[in-house]
Design a protein around this motif. Structure first.
Motif, PDB file in Angstrom:
ATOM      1  N   TRP A  86      33.558 -42.749 -64.907  1.00  0.00           N
ATOM      2  CA  TRP A  86      33.304 -42.817 -66.338  1.00  0.00           C
ATOM      3  C   TRP A  86      32.129 -41.972 -66.781  1.00  0.00           C
ATOM      4  CZ3 TRP A  86      33.711 -48.872 -66.253  1.00  0.00           C
ATOM      5  CH2 TRP A  86      35.059 -49.221 -66.120  1.00  0.00           C
ATOM      6  N   GLY A  87      31.492 -41.256 -65.848  1.00  0.00           N
ATOM      7  CA  GLY A  87      30.411 -40.344 -66.209  1.00  0.00           C
ATOM      8  C   GLY A  87      29.038 -40.992 -66.333  1.00  0.00           C
ATOM      9  N   TRP A  88      28.892 -42.238 -65.945  1.00  0.00           N
ATOM     10  CA  TRP A  88      27.571 -42.887 -65.969  1.00  0.00           C
ATOM     11  C   TRP A  88      26.731 -42.394 -64.804  1.00  0.00           C
ATOM     12  CZ3 TRP A  88      26.391 -48.204 -68.156  1.00  0.00           C
ATOM     13  CH2 TRP A  88      27.214 -48.499 -69.257  1.00  0.00           C
ATOM     14  N   SER A  93      19.299 -38.791 -66.467  1.00  0.00           N
ATOM     15  CA  SER A  93      17.948 -39.187 -66.856  1.00  0.00           C
ATOM     16  C   SER A  93      17.606 -40.526 -66.220  1.00  0.00           C
ATOM     17  CB  SER A  93      17.847 -39.312 -68.380  1.00  0.00           C
ATOM     18  OG  SER A  93      18.575 -40.443 -68.832  1.00  0.00           O
ATOM     19  N   ALA A  94      16.342 -40.880 -66.270  1.00  0.00           N
ATOM     20  CA  ALA A  94      15.900 -42.171 -65.728  1.00  0.00           C
ATOM     21  C   ALA A  94      16.535 -43.331 -66.491  1.00  0.00           C
ATOM     22  CB  ALA A  94      14.380 -42.265 -65.781  1.00  0.00           C
ATOM     23  N   ALA A  98      18.867 -46.152 -64.853  1.00  0.00           N
ATOM     24  CA  ALA A  98      18.535 -47.568 -65.009  1.00  0.00           C
ATOM     25  C   ALA A  98      19.718 -48.348 -65.577  1.00  0.00           C
ATOM     26  CB  ALA A  98      17.308 -47.736 -65.903  1.00  0.00           C
ATOM     27  N   ALA A  99      20.437 -47.778 -66.543  1.00  0.00           N
ATOM     28  CA  ALA A  99      21.607 -48.444 -67.129  1.00  0.00           C
ATOM     29  C   ALA A  99      22.689 -48.660 -66.075  1.00  0.00           C
ATOM     30  CB  ALA A  99      22.149 -47.637 -68.307  1.00  0.00           C
ATOM     31  N   PRO A 191      24.423 -46.093 -71.563  1.00  0.00           N
ATOM     32  CA  PRO A 191      23.175 -45.324 -71.574  1.00  0.00           C
ATOM     33  C   PRO A 191      23.161 -44.334 -72.719  1.00  0.00           C
ATOM     34  CG  PRO A 191      24.600 -44.579 -69.802  1.00  0.00           C
ATOM     35  CD  PRO A 191      25.254 -45.781 -70.416  1.00  0.00           C
ATOM     36  N   ALA A 192      21.956 -44.066 -73.218  1.00  0.00           N
ATOM     37  CA  ALA A 192      21.803 -43.134 -74.345  1.00  0.00           C
ATOM     38  C   ALA A 192      21.959 -41.710 -73.883  1.00  0.00           C
ATOM     39  CB  ALA A 192      20.448 -43.330 -74.971  1.00  0.00           C
TER      40      ALA A 192
END
Length: 192
Positions: A86-88, A93-94, A98-99, A191-192
């Motif tokens: 899913w691309g997470w 990024s940090a 973390a997410a 995640p953002a």
């Protein structure tokens, strides 16, 4: 905070039982691959009972855990594979890292709780859209999970639902009338 709602706002509840890859009408949704294995992640084993699909913009994965041994690492590896697909992951990024780690921790906690307090988990369900990932663990238990109150950080054990409560946007329990067991669900922000 735990909720008494059977599922979060806008969600119509869990997918029909036994629907590992079928949309509500019984046919695979657009772009669905019923029973397809998740993409391989280096070092992560794949399970023969996993399924992937996409329904109405949501991507869904299911893993049968009933009767399996080593279910906590199996569920965690399955969730990691989904996060890669899913691309997470890999995270850029940090905050994204973390997410993803939060999702893996929630999966571990819910499956562990089912092992310790509910006769073992039956199924892990993951669904994600652009904003939220939903984790569901079904089991045969009759109890209702709740964070230990008051929470004592120095006390061993009993931190699982406190962790879920702290990391998630919302969580709750779904029971099907006339059937034994339950599904514990939790939702985390993308995640953002």
């Amino acid at each position: 905070m735990s909720t008494t709602r059977p599922y979060s706002p806008g969600d119509r509840g869990p997918e029909p039982s036994g629907a590992s890859g079928a949309s509500e009408g019984g046919a695979p949704g657009d772009g669905a691959s019923t029973g397809a294995a998740a993409p391989s992640v280096p070092g992560a084993p794949t399970a023969p009972s996993e399924g992937a699909q996409a329904v109405r913009g949501r991507q869904i994965r299911r893993l049968r855990l009933d009767g399996e041994s080593g279910v906590v690492p199996m569920a965690r590896d399955f969730a990691r594979q989904a996060l890669y697909a899913w691309g997470w992951l890999p995270a850029a990024s940090a905050d994204q890292r973390a997410a993803a780690e939060d999702v893996l921790l929630v999966v571990s906690e819910l499956v562990t709780n089912a092992c310790l307090h509910a006769e073992g988990p039956e199924e892990l369900f993951l669904a994600q859209d652009k904003k939220v990932i939903r984790v569901e663990v079904s089991d045969r238990g009759t109890g209702r999970p709740a964070p230990r109150t008051p929470h004592r950080a120095g006390r061993p054990g009993g931190h699982g639902m406190f962790i879920v409560q702290r990391l998630c946007l919302d969580w709750g329990v779904v029971r099907t009338p006339g059937e034994s067991g339950k599904t514990v669900w939790a939702e985390l922000g993308a995640p953002a």
